[in-house]
Motif scaffolding. Structure first.
Motif, PDB file in Angstrom:
ATOM      1  N   UNK A 102     -41.954  17.573   7.511  1.00  0.00           N
ATOM      2  CA  UNK A 102     -41.633  17.087   6.155  1.00  0.00           C
ATOM      3  C   UNK A 102     -40.151  16.799   6.002  1.00  0.00           C
ATOM      4  N   UNK A 103     -39.331  17.663   6.613  1.00  0.00           N
ATOM      5  CA  UNK A 103     -37.882  17.444   6.553  1.00  0.00           C
ATOM      6  C   UNK A 103     -37.526  16.161   7.311  1.00  0.00           C
ATOM      7  N   UNK A 104     -38.185  15.981   8.467  1.00  0.00           N
ATOM      8  CA  UNK A 104     -37.929  14.772   9.257  1.00  0.00           C
ATOM      9  C   UNK A 104     -38.263  13.524   8.438  1.00  0.00           C
ATOM     10  N   UNK A 105     -39.415  13.553   7.763  1.00  0.00           N
ATOM     11  CA  UNK A 105     -39.829  12.408   6.938  1.00  0.00           C
ATOM     12  C   UNK A 105     -38.812  12.159   5.828  1.00  0.00           C
ATOM     13  N   UNK A 106     -38.332  13.247   5.196  1.00  0.00           N
ATOM     14  CA  UNK A 106     -37.351  13.098   4.115  1.00  0.00           C
ATOM     15  C   UNK A 106     -36.052  12.502   4.646  1.00  0.00           C
ATOM     16  N   UNK A 107     -35.656  12.956   5.867  1.00  0.00           N
ATOM     17  CA  UNK A 107     -34.409  12.425   6.435  1.00  0.00           C
ATOM     18  C   UNK A 107     -34.555  10.957   6.834  1.00  0.00           C
ATOM     19  N   UNK A 108     -35.753  10.588   7.288  1.00  0.00           N
ATOM     20  CA  UNK A 108     -36.012   9.173   7.606  1.00  0.00           C
ATOM     21  C   UNK A 108     -35.868   8.331   6.341  1.00  0.00           C
ATOM     22  N   UNK A 109     -36.371   8.872   5.225  1.00  0.00           N
ATOM     23  CA  UNK A 109     -36.227   8.148   3.955  1.00  0.00           C
ATOM     24  C   UNK A 109     -34.764   7.984   3.563  1.00  0.00           C
ATOM     25  N   UNK A 110     -33.955   9.018   3.837  1.00  0.00           N
ATOM     26  CA  UNK A 110     -32.515   8.901   3.568  1.00  0.00           C
ATOM     27  C   UNK A 110     -31.940   7.745   4.387  1.00  0.00           C
ATOM     28  N   UNK A 111     -32.335   7.713   5.660  1.00  0.00           N
ATOM     29  CA  UNK A 111     -31.876   6.631   6.549  1.00  0.00           C
ATOM     30  C   UNK A 111     -32.283   5.271   6.022  1.00  0.00           C
ATOM     31  N   UNK A 112     -33.514   5.181   5.536  1.00  0.00           N
ATOM     32  CA  UNK A 112     -34.008   3.906   4.984  1.00  0.00           C
ATOM     33  C   UNK A 112     -33.172   3.471   3.776  1.00  0.00           C
ATOM     34  N   UNK A 113     -32.857   4.462   2.917  1.00  0.00           N
ATOM     35  CA  UNK A 113     -32.049   4.131   1.734  1.00  0.00           C
ATOM     36  C   UNK A 113     -30.681   3.603   2.152  1.00  0.00           C
ATOM     37  N   UNK A 114     -30.113   4.236   3.181  1.00  0.00           N
ATOM     38  CA  UNK A 114     -28.794   3.785   3.649  1.00  0.00           C
ATOM     39  C   UNK A 114     -28.860   2.363   4.192  1.00  0.00           C
ATOM     40  N   UNK A 115     -29.911   2.082   4.978  1.00  0.00           N
ATOM     41  CA  UNK A 115     -30.071   0.738   5.526  1.00  0.00           C
ATOM     42  C   UNK A 115     -30.213  -0.290   4.406  1.00  0.00           C
ATOM     43  N   UNK A 116     -30.984   0.100   3.396  1.00  0.00           N
ATOM     44  CA  UNK A 116     -31.211  -0.790   2.262  1.00  0.00           C
ATOM     45  C   UNK A 116     -29.898  -1.088   1.538  1.00  0.00           C
ATOM     46  N   UNK A 117     -29.093  -0.024   1.354  1.00  0.00           N
ATOM     47  CA  UNK A 117     -27.796  -0.204   0.685  1.00  0.00           C
ATOM     48  C   UNK A 117     -26.881  -1.106   1.490  1.00  0.00           C
ATOM     49  N   UNK A 118     -26.909  -0.887   2.839  1.00  0.00           N
ATOM     50  CA  UNK A 118     -26.063  -1.718   3.701  1.00  0.00           C
ATOM     51  C   UNK A 118     -26.460  -3.184   3.580  1.00  0.00           C
ATOM     52  N   UNK A 119     -27.771  -3.440   3.620  1.00  0.00           N
ATOM     53  CA  UNK A 119     -28.254  -4.818   3.524  1.00  0.00           C
ATOM     54  C   UNK A 119     -27.826  -5.438   2.202  1.00  0.00           C
TER      55      UNK A 119
END
Lengths: 139, 128
Positions: free
Chosen positions: A29-46
């Motif tokens: 669950x923590x891994x999934x949450x951290x992946x979501x953090x990564x996704x948010x960062x990628x989205x912000x970068x884009x």
């Protein structure tokens, strides 16, 4: 991912370019949450890159419109003034009309460029490069 | 009938000249100025009823000039003519007292229509 929780390893990993870390054995669950953090960062970068591109386009559009509309006004005005005195069958009427039509097309284009609010591109030269899609970006 | 006097303010000589000739040809008395400061000077000596102001002027800009004119000559009718529409919002221009707003390149016939319309309005006001 790291199985060693040593502080130095974490720092080395982050310094080397990792955005985050998770210690083994990891919780799914923590891994999934951290992946979501990564996704948010990628989205912000884009979104940041898109915003910067749009800003560049708007600055360019402003400069082009300002520089282009001034001489365009002179050409448009003088040709309109000249054509006022001519009858349709006179020698210079047709060429002047073509000048006016050309100016009108460029004028419509600069109006459209001034309306740009989005960054949209279209393939140019069979996709070998991309150019701004003025119609899509200004709609 | 109010005197058919128009003032064109633009920092580009060719634009001043082509507008001046168009208005003269249509029977108006057209004066020109290349800056807001010169425009105020011209208005002080020989006030025009209708003004066509470029917005991007060196020194005082066209919006500030419009405010000044509406303050000192409240019956004057100023029109904005701009090369770059996004420089000022239409609402800012209306707020400054502009009657209408044209984007370059504008057809001379549109400016002549605007002048004719504005003078009709002034004549109506004058009859009161």
């Amino acid at each position: 991912m790291t199985s060693k929780e040593g502080r130095q390893h974490i720092i080395e990993g982050l310094e080397a370019g990792a955005n985050d870390y998770i210690a083994k054995p990891y919780d799914i669950e923590e891994l999934a949450a951290r992946i979501n953090v990564g996704r948010r960062m990628l989205d912000l970068q884009t979104r940041l890159v898109e915003k910067e591109k749009l800003q560049g386009v708007l600055e360019m559009a402003g400069a082009v419109c300002h520089e282009l509309n001034q001489p365009l006004q002179a050409v448009s005005g003088w040709s309109e003034l000249l054509i006022m005195d001519l009858a349709e069958n006179e020698q210079n009427y047709a060429p002047l009309k073509h000048i006016r039509e050309g100016v009108e097309s460029i004028g419509k284009l600069t109006q459209k460029i001034m309306m740009i609010s989005r960054y949209k591109t279209v393939d140019y030269l069979s996709g070998s490069r991309k150019i701004i899609d003025i119609n899509e970006s200004a709609s | 009938m109010v005197e058919r006097k128009i003032l064109v303010v633009d920092d580009e000589e060719q634009i001043r000249e082509v507008f001046r000739q168009a208005f003269s040809k249509a029977g108006y008395i057209a004066q020109t100025a290349e800056s807001a400061e010169e425009a105020i000077e011209v208005m002080g000596k020989s006030p025009a009823w209708i003004l066509f102001l470029d917005l991007n002027l060196p020194g005082m800009n066209g919006v500030e000039l419009c405010r000044q004119i509406r303050k000192d000559w409240p019956m004057a009718i100023p029109y904005a003519v701009t090369g770059y529409a996004s420089l000022f919002e239409l609402s800012d221009c209306r707020d400054a007292g502009f009657e209408d707003y044209f984007t370059k390149p504008v057809n001379l016939s549109d400016l002549l229509d605007a002048a004719e319309h504005a003078f009709k309005k002034l004549d109506r006001w004058k009859r009161r």
